[in-house]
Design a protein around this motif. Structure first.
Motif: not given
Length: 228
Positions: A111, A206, A210
């Motif tokens: 991230e 994001d 993930r």
């Protein structure tokens, strides 16, 4: 062919003392018996014992106070992450805890890298990813994969993430050969890691988080199956 290293009596004694400490035969905070008593008990010379003590002091398991004796350190309270490779050799149970940290730190690194990576770092990540697919065997694929993660940590711009990444890789080096499952197929290894690198290169924090969570979860499962 390269000759295999031979164990010395100091190696054997160090290993025996380490096991006796980690299994609680010599509990944290306790003082070891006098050197002469301990040396006689293990059937070694005091000089050999001193060499083994020196290694264990360097590892953070013992401390010596002049005129008082040698005490077992409370490594869980006072020790650092540099103890992890030794603890993994002692007990594979530590691997599960290392993987838990790997998941959380790895996702955070991806991230951060997505928001901070420079153009040069993005290009480096893609080049290192390509090296994963081109690696000739599982060992080389695993090492190439590690370099991608080191580059992701560097791309955060935070040197602590780099050191944490190094620490986690060093922690499971003692059992690395048993964790080769995710790297046996270079194409599959590349495919699992590609979404992470592409999300970082696209600056999508994001999606990078993930993708990293998915990658780390899947590879952890494969690695643990290999250990089982």
């Amino acid at each position: 062919m390269e000759a295999l290293p031979r164990e010395t009596i100091v190696d054997v004694l160090e290993s025996r003392l380490r096991e006796d400490i980690l299994t609680g035969r010599h509990p944290a905070g306790s003082y070891l018996p006098p050197e002469r008593t301990l040396a006689d008990g293990y059937g070694v010379t005091r000089n050999t014992l001193k060499h083994a003590f020196a290694r264990l002091m360097q590892a953070g398991l013992l401390e010596t106070r002049h005129g008082v004796g040698t005490r077992v350190r409370d490594y869980l309270r006072l020790g650092g992450a540099d103890l992890l490779p030794m603890l993994v050799r002692h007990s594979p149970d530590w691997i599960g805890e290392i993987f838990e940290v790997r998941r959380s730190i790895g996702a955070l690194i991806a991230e951060r890298a997505a928001t901070r990576a420079t153009g040069k770092q993005q290009a480096e990540l893609r080049a290192l990813l390509a090296a994963v697919r081109e690696a000739p065997d599982a060992d080389a694929v695993q090492l190439a994969d590690i370099e991608v993660h080191r580059a992701l940590a560097r791309a955060t711009g935070n040197r602590v993430y780099v050191l944490l990444t190094n620490t986690l890789f060093n922690a499971y080096l003692p059992v690395r050969a048993a964790l080769a499952g995710p790297f046996e197929d270079p194409g599959a290894a590349h495919g699992r890691l590609e979404p992470v690198v592409e999300a970082v290169a696209a600056g999508d924090a994001d999606t990078a988080r993930r993708a990293a969570e998915e990658y780390l979860t899947v590879t952890e499962r494969i690695m643990l199956e290999g250990l089982a």
